[in-house]
Design a protein around this motif. Structure first.
Motif, short mmCIF file in Angstrom:
data_model
loop_
_atom_site.label_atom_id
_atom_site.label_comp_id
_atom_site.label_asym_id
_atom_site.label_seq_id
_atom_site.Cartn_x
_atom_site.Cartn_y
_atom_site.Cartn_z
N GLY A 1 22.24 -17.38 23.84
CA GLY A 1 21.78 -17.56 22.46
C GLY A 1 20.49 -18.34 22.38
O GLY A 1 19.60 -18.01 21.59
N PHE A 2 20.39 -19.38 23.21
CA PHE A 2 19.17 -20.18 23.22
C PHE A 2 17.97 -19.32 23.62
O PHE A 2 16.92 -19.37 22.97
CB PHE A 2 19.32 -21.38 24.16
N LEU A 3 18.13 -18.54 24.68
CA LEU A 3 17.03 -17.67 25.12
C LEU A 3 16.69 -16.61 24.08
O LEU A 3 15.53 -16.23 23.93
CB LEU A 3 17.37 -16.98 26.44
N LEU A 4 17.68 -16.16 23.37
CA LEU A 4 17.46 -15.13 22.35
C LEU A 4 16.66 -15.69 21.17
O LEU A 4 15.80 -15.00 20.62
CB LEU A 4 18.80 -14.58 21.86
N VAL A 5 16.90 -16.93 20.81
CA VAL A 5 16.32 -17.49 19.59
C VAL A 5 15.10 -18.38 19.83
O VAL A 5 14.06 -18.21 19.17
CB VAL A 5 17.40 -18.29 18.81
N ALA A 6 15.19 -19.33 20.73
CA ALA A 6 14.18 -20.39 20.83
C ALA A 6 12.76 -19.90 21.14
O ALA A 6 11.82 -20.30 20.44
CB ALA A 6 14.62 -21.45 21.83
N PRO A 7 12.56 -19.07 22.17
CA PRO A 7 11.17 -18.68 22.45
C PRO A 7 10.49 -17.93 21.29
O PRO A 7 9.33 -18.20 20.97
CB PRO A 7 11.29 -17.78 23.69
N GLU A 8 11.22 -17.05 20.65
CA GLU A 8 10.61 -16.29 19.56
C GLU A 8 10.46 -17.15 18.30
O GLU A 8 9.54 -16.93 17.52
CB GLU A 8 11.38 -15.00 19.30
N LEU A 9 11.32 -18.14 18.13
CA LEU A 9 11.14 -19.08 17.04
C LEU A 9 9.88 -19.92 17.27
O LEU A 9 9.13 -20.20 16.33
CB LEU A 9 12.37 -19.98 16.88
N ALA A 10 9.63 -20.29 18.53
CA ALA A 10 8.39 -21.01 18.87
C ALA A 10 7.17 -20.16 18.55
O ALA A 10 6.17 -20.66 18.00
CB ALA A 10 8.40 -21.40 20.35
N VAL A 11 7.23 -18.87 18.85
CA VAL A 11 6.13 -17.95 18.52
C VAL A 11 5.93 -17.90 17.00
O VAL A 11 4.79 -17.94 16.51
CB VAL A 11 6.38 -16.54 19.09
N ALA A 12 7.01 -17.82 16.26
CA ALA A 12 6.91 -17.77 14.80
C ALA A 12 6.31 -19.06 14.24
O ALA A 12 5.44 -19.01 13.36
CB ALA A 12 8.29 -17.51 14.18
N ILE A 13 6.74 -20.20 14.74
CA ILE A 13 6.18 -21.47 14.28
C ILE A 13 4.69 -21.54 14.61
O ILE A 13 3.88 -21.98 13.79
CB ILE A 13 6.95 -22.66 14.91
N ASN A 14 4.33 -21.09 15.80
CA ASN A 14 2.92 -21.08 16.17
C ASN A 14 2.11 -20.19 15.24
O ASN A 14 1.06 -20.57 14.74
CB ASN A 14 2.76 -20.63 17.62
N THR A 15 2.62 -18.98 15.00
CA THR A 15 1.89 -18.00 14.19
C THR A 15 1.76 -18.43 12.74
O THR A 15 0.69 -18.31 12.15
CB THR A 15 2.61 -16.64 14.26
N TRP A 16 2.84 -18.93 12.16
CA TRP A 16 2.86 -19.18 10.72
C TRP A 16 2.55 -20.62 10.34
O TRP A 16 2.24 -20.88 9.18
CB TRP A 16 4.20 -18.75 10.13
N ALA A 17 2.59 -21.56 11.30
CA ALA A 17 2.32 -22.96 10.95
C ALA A 17 1.15 -23.54 11.75
O ALA A 17 0.20 -24.06 11.17
CB ALA A 17 3.57 -23.81 11.18
N LEU A 18 1.20 -23.45 13.08
CA LEU A 18 0.18 -24.13 13.89
C LEU A 18 -1.18 -23.46 13.81
O LEU A 18 -2.20 -24.14 13.61
CB LEU A 18 0.64 -24.23 15.34
#
Length: 183
Positions: free
Chosen positions: A74-91
């Motif tokens: 579950g962690f591998l399924l969610v965390a890396p792509e959530l990091a990409v989303a945070i980078n794209t939409w916030a950072l």
């Protein structure tokens, strides 16, 4: 450290965007080399492409799920792509560093590559595996970074910021998710 690097790198970026002082020398060398062999530089960036990374990530998810380690899967399924989303939409919008027609800091390809690698390091069962995955990812990231800079996709500071952001984001997610699990 990852948060600190991600926040401090933009301080070296000129107000108008462009390359930082640290970027110029490396960019010149790599871009001249790329002019001689652009095919090589296109090949160097392949490990950072989604069509390589996503299947690798899904194989890891399936492998951990098959072993019964649903937390790791579950962690591998969610965390890396959530990091990409945070980078794209916030950072990226926060620092607003343009290169060509897109926001370049922190590098999205680097965030995805390093976030997946960090996820695999964090869920690895033993220290030896963690070291092997971390060293392999670092070794592969060097030519990927050279390819992205040589092709003009990113400044070196975009890649440094992307790597730091990915490590920080995925590590924070792991700490947040792992603490309740251990209770």
């Amino acid at each position: 450290m990852g948060v600190l690097v991600t926040v401090l790198v933009p301080l070296a970026i000129p107000a108008g965007g462009g390359p930082a002082g640290a970027d110029r020398g490396l960019e010149g060398v790599l871009q001249r080399a790329c002019e001689r062999d652009p095919g090589l530089f296109r090949a160097l960036v392949i490990p950072s492409d989604g069509y390589v990374l996503i299947p690798l990530l899904l194989l890891g998810v399936l492998w951990y799920a098959r072993r019964g380690d649903l937390f790791a899967a579950g962690f591998l399924l969610v965390a890396p792509e959530l990091a990409v989303a945070i980078n794209t939409w916030a950072l990226k919008p926060l620092w607003h560093r343009h290169l060509h027609h897109y926001l370049a800091y922190p590098s999205g390809h680097t965030v995805q590559f390093v976030a997946i690698a960090t996820g695999f390091v964090l869920v690895a069962a033993d220290g030896r595996t963690r070291i092997a995955v971390g060293v392999t990812a670092a070794v592969v990231l060097v030519p990927v970074a050279a390819g992205m800079v040589g092709l003009g996709y990113h400044h070196p500071t975009d890649i440094v910021g992307g790597a730091a952001a990915a490590v920080a984001l995925v590590s924070a997610m792991y700490l947040g998710a792992d603490r309740p699990r251990r209770r």
